[in-house]
Motif scaffolding. Structure first.
Motif: not given
Length: 217
Positions: A33-54
């Motif tokens: 599916p186009i989620i924001c013309d012209p970008l398709h769903l598989y062209e967009a990052v998937y936001p996830v809950d999480g964090f980074h620790a270094f």
């Protein structure tokens, strides 16, 4: 853009940390599916809950980890909203990469912020890999796999790993450190000595940091 999504997915297949490792082809991207013309769903990052620790130490805490140095660094900033920009296809990566003063073609791999496929492609141009307007052909004709001509987002990038808390800088840095320490099992760039990182931030994509890490010549 679809070719980039497919090639990054192929890189992700060797990364056990990636959320998405199923096979994907050009048709899959174009039929999503186009989620924001012209970008398709598989062209967009998937936001996830999480964090980074270094954990950062002046003295290495593990003999198995190599000493990593900052080879080059640069920043770029803009306070303009996209609707106020005369040129929306140039990102602050142009400024930050210029400030860093390091030819990306001299790195063993590139880790570029990938909120969307187009974000990666604009950065490829802005950091000086190809001329403006030529990135489409470059992506289609260049092997960006860990064993390729120009390894790019070697772990699949945030498009496949996920974007913790809407921030991907940690994803880029972790992959870079894994590459430099020969810990990127399944997607290792042979003999990686220098990694070029570029991250774009701010809700208006108004900020960019270019960082090259590894061993100095």
């Amino acid at each position: 853009r679809a070719a980039l999504a497919v090639k990054q997915r192929k890189n992700a297949k060797g990364n056990i940390k990636a959320m998405y490792r199923d096979d994907m082809n050009i048709e899959d991207v174009l039929n999503s599916p186009i989620i924001c013309d012209p970008l398709h769903l598989y062209e967009a990052v998937y936001p996830v809950d999480g964090f980074h620790a270094f954990v950062v130490s002046r003295n290495g805490s593990s003999s198995s980890l190599r000493e990593v140095q900052v080879i080059a660094y640069g920043e770029g900033h803009s306070n303009l909203l996209p609707c106020e920009m005369d040129d929306i296809v140039t990102t602050p990566a142009k400024e930050s990469s210029f400030a860093a003063g390091f030819d990306p073609k001299g790195a063993d791999c590139l880790q570029l912020y990938d909120s969307f496929t187009i974000t990666v492609m604009l950065q490829i141009e802005d950091i000086g890999v190809v001329e403006k307007g030529r990135v489409g052909g470059f992506v289609e004709n260049t092997d960006i796999s860990p064993q390729g001509d120009l390894p790019l987002n070697t772990g699949g990038g945030s498009l496949n790993v996920g974007q913790p808390a809407y921030m991907s800088g940690g994803v880029l840095l972790e992959e870079a450190l894994d590459q430099l320490n020969d810990r990127a099992s399944g997607h290792q760039v042979h003999g990686a000595e220098k990694v070029y990182i570029n991250a774009i931030g701010g809700w208006n994509r108004g900020h960019s940091v270019t960082l090259v890490i590894g061993e100095k010549d």
